[in-house]
Design a protein around this motif. Structure first.
Motif, PDB file in Angstrom:
ATOM      1  N   TRP A 104       3.074 -10.130  11.150  1.00 33.05           N
ATOM      2  CA  TRP A 104       2.693 -11.448  10.645  1.00 33.05           C
ATOM      3  C   TRP A 104       3.838 -12.011   9.818  1.00 33.05           C
ATOM      4  N   ILE A 105       4.771 -12.627  10.520  1.00 30.38           N
ATOM      5  CA  ILE A 105       5.929 -13.209   9.828  1.00 30.38           C
ATOM      6  C   ILE A 105       5.456 -14.328   8.905  1.00 30.38           C
ATOM      7  N   GLY A 106       5.977 -14.294   7.662  1.00 33.19           N
ATOM      8  CA  GLY A 106       5.557 -15.279   6.663  1.00 33.19           C
ATOM      9  C   GLY A 106       4.438 -14.771   5.783  1.00 33.19           C
ATOM     10  N   CYS A 107       3.904 -13.587   6.095  1.00 39.27           N
ATOM     11  CA  CYS A 107       2.817 -13.019   5.284  1.00 39.27           C
ATOM     12  C   CYS A 107       3.363 -11.988   4.295  1.00 39.27           C
ATOM     13  N   SER A 108       2.571 -11.742   3.254  1.00 38.51           N
ATOM     14  CA  SER A 108       2.928 -10.768   2.225  1.00 38.51           C
ATOM     15  C   SER A 108       2.268  -9.425   2.526  1.00 38.51           C
ATOM     16  N   TYR A 109       3.020  -8.349   2.323  1.00 40.64           N
ATOM     17  CA  TYR A 109       2.504  -7.001   2.529  1.00 40.64           C
ATOM     18  C   TYR A 109       2.545  -6.282   1.184  1.00 40.64           C
ATOM     19  N   VAL A 110       1.359  -5.957   0.677  1.00 40.07           N
ATOM     20  CA  VAL A 110       1.244  -5.375  -0.658  1.00 40.07           C
ATOM     21  C   VAL A 110       0.923  -3.886  -0.542  1.00 40.07           C
ATOM     22  N   ILE A 111       1.667  -3.080  -1.284  1.00 43.56           N
ATOM     23  CA  ILE A 111       1.483  -1.625  -1.232  1.00 43.56           C
ATOM     24  C   ILE A 111       1.268  -1.091  -2.640  1.00 43.56           C
ATOM     25  N   THR A 112       0.248  -0.259  -2.798  1.00 40.05           N
ATOM     26  CA  THR A 112      -0.027   0.384  -4.085  1.00 40.05           C
ATOM     27  C   THR A 112       0.132   1.890  -3.939  1.00 40.05           C
ATOM     28  N   GLU A 113       0.916   2.474  -4.843  1.00 40.80           N
ATOM     29  CA  GLU A 113       1.022   3.931  -4.875  1.00 40.80           C
ATOM     30  C   GLU A 113      -0.214   4.478  -5.584  1.00 40.80           C
ATOM     31  N   VAL A 114      -0.869   5.473  -4.969  1.00 44.79           N
ATOM     32  CA  VAL A 114      -1.986   6.152  -5.614  1.00 44.79           C
ATOM     33  C   VAL A 114      -1.592   7.619  -5.770  1.00 44.79           C
ATOM     34  N   ALA A 115      -1.262   8.005  -7.000  1.00 42.99           N
ATOM     35  CA  ALA A 115      -0.802   9.364  -7.271  1.00 42.99           C
ATOM     36  C   ALA A 115      -1.939  10.186  -7.849  1.00 42.99           C
ATOM     37  N   HIS A 116      -2.283  11.269  -7.168  1.00 47.94           N
ATOM     38  CA  HIS A 116      -3.374  12.147  -7.617  1.00 47.94           C
ATOM     39  C   HIS A 116      -4.644  11.355  -7.904  1.00 47.94           C
ATOM     40  N   GLY A 117      -4.894  10.329  -7.079  1.00 50.04           N
ATOM     41  CA  GLY A 117      -6.135   9.573  -7.218  1.00 50.04           C
ATOM     42  C   GLY A 117      -6.070   8.397  -8.178  1.00 50.04           C
ATOM     43  N   THR A 118      -4.906   8.203  -8.827  1.00 48.62           N
ATOM     44  CA  THR A 118      -4.789   7.097  -9.782  1.00 48.62           C
ATOM     45  C   THR A 118      -3.758   6.080  -9.302  1.00 48.62           C
ATOM     46  N   ALA A 119      -4.139   4.803  -9.262  1.00 47.27           N
ATOM     47  CA  ALA A 119      -3.231   3.741  -8.827  1.00 47.27           C
ATOM     48  C   ALA A 119      -2.074   3.620  -9.797  1.00 47.27           C
ATOM     49  N   ARG A 120      -0.851   3.591  -9.258  1.00 41.88           N
ATOM     50  CA  ARG A 120       0.359   3.418 -10.078  1.00 41.88           C
ATOM     51  C   ARG A 120       0.968   2.068  -9.762  1.00 41.88           C
ATOM     52  N   ALA A 121       2.195   2.056  -9.236  1.00 40.34           N
ATOM     53  CA  ALA A 121       2.891   0.788  -8.990  1.00 40.34           C
ATOM     54  C   ALA A 121       2.277   0.024  -7.816  1.00 40.34           C
ATOM     55  N   THR A 122       2.292  -1.290  -7.926  1.00 38.46           N
ATOM     56  CA  THR A 122       1.924  -2.162  -6.817  1.00 38.46           C
ATOM     57  C   THR A 122       3.107  -3.091  -6.557  1.00 38.46           C
TER      58      THR A 122
END
Ligand SMILES: [Zn+2]
Length: 146
Positions: A104-122
Motif C-alpha cells: 500500500w504505497i502512501g500508507c503508514s506501517y506501524v510496528i511495536t516491539e513487545v519484549a517479554h509481553g510488555t510493549a516498548r518502542a513504537t
C-alpha cells in the motif's frame, strides 16, 4: 519527513493489542484522513492474524477481511491510513518480509516491539515510491495527540 498524527487512546490500543497476543504478532488497520504532511488517524481496527504457520514472526490480513474493513471505512468517510503489527521480542524495525509484503504505497506501517509481553518502542514507516519496483520505507515521526 512525514508525520503520523495519532490520538493517544489509539496508540495505547495498538500497544495493548500486541501485549494481548504475545508471544504472537497482532495486526490491524488504521483509518484516517490524509493531510499534506502525513496521515491523521481516526480509528484502529483489529484484524485476525491468519498466518497460523508462524504467527510469532509473520502477519497477514485476509483479503476478505480487508475488503470489509475498507467498506466500513468508506461509509465513515475514512481512508485506510496504514497497518500496524507487533514484533514479539524483536526491535520495532521493519523486516525484509514486512517490506516484501507491503504493497500500500502512501500508507503508514506501524510496528511495536513487545519484549517479554510488555510493549516498548513504537515506530512508523511510510511506504513511499511510485510503483512496486521503486517502493521504499521512510522513517516518519509519530505525533501523539489527545
Ligand atoms: Zn514485522
Amino acid at each position: 519527513m512525514t508525520t503520523l498524527h495519532i490520538p493517544k487512546p489509539i496508540v495505547e490500543a495498538m500497544r495493548t493489542h500486541g501485549e494481548e497476543t504475545y508471544p504472537h504478532e497482532c495486526c490491524g488497520v488504521l483509518l484516517g484522513h490524509p493531510t499534506p504532511d502525513g496521515w491523521r488517524v481516526a480509528s484502529a481496527v483489529r484484524a485476525g492474524n491468519t498466518r497460523s504457520d508462524s504467527a510469532h514472526n509473520r502477519y497477514h490480513i485476509a483479503p476478505l477481511e480487508l475488503v470489509k474493513i475498507q467498506r466500513e471505512a468508506t461509509k465513515q468517510g475514512l481512508d485506510i491510513a496504514g497497518f500496524y503489527h507487533s514484533h514479539p521480542d524483536h526491535p520495532a524495525q521493519w523486516s525484509p518480509t514486512d517490506f516484501a509484503e507491503a504493497h500500500w504505497i502512501g500508507c503508514s506501517y506501524v510496528i511495536t516491539e513487545v519484549a517479554h509481553g510488555t510493549a516498548r518502542a513504537t515506530n512508523s514507516f511510510l511506504l513511499a515510491g511510485m510503483t512496486e519496483e521503486d517502493k521504499h520505507f521512510e522513517n516518519e515521526t509519530i505525533a501523539i495527540g489527545e
